[in-house]
Design a protein around this motif. Structure first.
Motif, short mmCIF file in Angstrom:
data_model
loop_
_atom_site.label_atom_id
_atom_site.label_comp_id
_atom_site.label_asym_id
_atom_site.label_seq_id
_atom_site.Cartn_x
_atom_site.Cartn_y
_atom_site.Cartn_z
N MET A 1 0.82 -1.20 0.00
CA MET A 1 0.00 0.00 0.00
C MET A 1 0.86 1.26 0.00
O MET A 1 0.49 2.24 -0.63
CB MET A 1 -0.94 0.00 1.20
CG MET A 1 -2.14 -0.88 0.98
SD MET A 1 -3.36 -0.97 2.29
CE MET A 1 -3.67 0.69 2.72
N ARG A 2 1.97 1.20 0.70
CA ARG A 2 2.83 2.38 0.79
C ARG A 2 3.38 2.76 -0.58
O ARG A 2 3.48 3.94 -0.91
CB ARG A 2 3.96 2.09 1.78
CG ARG A 2 4.94 3.22 1.96
CD ARG A 2 4.37 4.48 2.51
NE ARG A 2 3.75 4.31 3.80
CZ ARG A 2 3.21 5.30 4.49
NH1 ARG A 2 3.23 6.52 4.01
NH2 ARG A 2 2.64 5.08 5.63
N ARG A 3 3.72 1.74 -1.41
CA ARG A 3 4.25 2.04 -2.75
C ARG A 3 3.21 2.76 -3.60
O ARG A 3 3.54 3.67 -4.35
CB ARG A 3 4.70 0.76 -3.46
CG ARG A 3 5.22 1.08 -4.84
CD ARG A 3 5.86 0.00 -5.62
NE ARG A 3 5.52 -1.35 -5.32
CZ ARG A 3 5.85 -2.36 -6.09
NH1 ARG A 3 6.53 -2.17 -7.19
NH2 ARG A 3 5.52 -3.59 -5.76
N ILE A 4 1.94 2.37 -3.47
CA ILE A 4 0.88 3.02 -4.23
C ILE A 4 0.74 4.48 -3.79
O ILE A 4 0.62 5.39 -4.62
CB ILE A 4 -0.45 2.26 -4.08
CG1 ILE A 4 -0.30 0.84 -4.63
CG2 ILE A 4 -1.58 3.00 -4.79
CD1 ILE A 4 -1.47 -0.07 -4.28
N LEU A 5 0.75 4.71 -2.48
CA LEU A 5 0.67 6.08 -1.97
C LEU A 5 1.87 6.91 -2.42
O LEU A 5 1.71 8.06 -2.85
CB LEU A 5 0.57 6.08 -0.44
CG LEU A 5 0.52 7.46 0.21
CD1 LEU A 5 -0.72 8.22 -0.24
CD2 LEU A 5 0.56 7.33 1.72
N ASN A 6 3.06 6.33 -2.35
CA ASN A 6 4.26 7.04 -2.78
C ASN A 6 4.20 7.37 -4.28
O ASN A 6 4.65 8.43 -4.71
CB ASN A 6 5.51 6.24 -2.46
CG ASN A 6 5.81 6.20 -0.97
OD1 ASN A 6 5.31 7.02 -0.21
ND2 ASN A 6 6.61 5.24 -0.56
N THR A 7 3.65 6.46 -5.06
CA THR A 7 3.51 6.69 -6.49
C THR A 7 2.58 7.88 -6.74
O THR A 7 2.88 8.77 -7.55
CB THR A 7 2.97 5.44 -7.21
OG1 THR A 7 3.87 4.35 -6.96
CG2 THR A 7 2.85 5.65 -8.70
N ALA A 8 1.46 7.91 -6.05
CA ALA A 8 0.53 9.05 -6.17
C ALA A 8 1.22 10.34 -5.77
O ALA A 8 1.04 11.38 -6.43
CB ALA A 8 -0.71 8.81 -5.31
N HIS A 9 2.03 10.28 -4.71
CA HIS A 9 2.73 11.47 -4.23
C HIS A 9 3.74 11.97 -5.26
O HIS A 9 3.84 13.18 -5.52
CB HIS A 9 3.42 11.14 -2.91
CG HIS A 9 3.98 12.32 -2.21
ND1 HIS A 9 4.92 12.22 -1.24
CD2 HIS A 9 3.74 13.65 -2.35
CE1 HIS A 9 5.24 13.42 -0.80
NE2 HIS A 9 4.54 14.31 -1.46
N VAL A 10 4.48 11.06 -5.88
CA VAL A 10 5.45 11.45 -6.91
C VAL A 10 4.74 12.12 -8.08
O VAL A 10 5.19 13.15 -8.59
CB VAL A 10 6.27 10.23 -7.38
CG1 VAL A 10 7.04 10.53 -8.66
CG2 VAL A 10 7.22 9.77 -6.29
N TYR A 11 3.60 11.55 -8.51
CA TYR A 11 2.85 12.16 -9.60
C TYR A 11 2.30 13.53 -9.21
O TYR A 11 2.21 14.42 -10.06
CB TYR A 11 1.74 11.24 -10.10
CG TYR A 11 2.25 10.15 -11.00
CD1 TYR A 11 2.93 10.44 -12.18
CD2 TYR A 11 2.05 8.81 -10.68
CE1 TYR A 11 3.40 9.45 -13.01
CE2 TYR A 11 2.52 7.81 -11.51
CZ TYR A 11 3.20 8.13 -12.67
OH TYR A 11 3.67 7.15 -13.49
#
Length: 141
Positions: free
Chosen positions: A1-11
């Motif tokens: 889940m953290r990777r998905i949140l981090n991906t959203a944050h990077v975008y």
């Protein structure tokens, strides 16, 4: 889940930075016309940040990352989005600078769109396999 949140944050960060780049470049070049740079910001925020926030909710509800297709979706979708917005940025920058872009840029952008589509298909196949068949009820938590 953290990777998905981090991906959203990077975008989100890339979306904000691309908006700043668009504003500053067009101001520096006294450009007043239309270019693809004007929509890179929106694409990154909608297809990147918002999309992955929705994927985060789907992960919480259905355990999406448990699907064997999830890594394929994740990397193919991200590659497609990177190619698409990268080529939009190059094409838009060339437009603002008064230069022509070649067919290669359009071809690579087309490849990015194909990868985005493939990623979306993988996401929907993954979701379809995680939903219970025929009951119409949500899965037990």
């Amino acid at each position: 889940m953290r990777r998905i949140l981090n991906t959203a944050h990077v975008y989100m960060i890339l979306g904000v930075v691309s908006g700043l780049y668009y504003r500053e470049l067009t101001k520096a070049e006294d450009f007043t016309g239309d270019s693809q740079l004007g929509v890179v910001h929106t694409h990154l925020l909608a297809l990147g940040m918002l999309f992955f926030l929705v994927v985060l909710v789907l992960e919480k509800q259905f355990g999406l990352t448990g699907s064997r297709l999830f890594p394929w979706f994740y990397w193919i979708y991200n590659a497609g989005l990177a190619l698409t917005v990268g080529m939009m940025t190059v094409h838009g920058t060339l437009t603002v600078l008064g230069r022509e872009s070649g067919a290669a840029i359009a071809g690579i952008a087309g490849l990015g769109h194909i990868l985005l589509t493939a990623g979306l298909v993988l996401l929907f196949v993954s979701l379809g396999k995680l939903l219970p068949a025929g009951s119409g009820k949500p899965p037990a938590a």
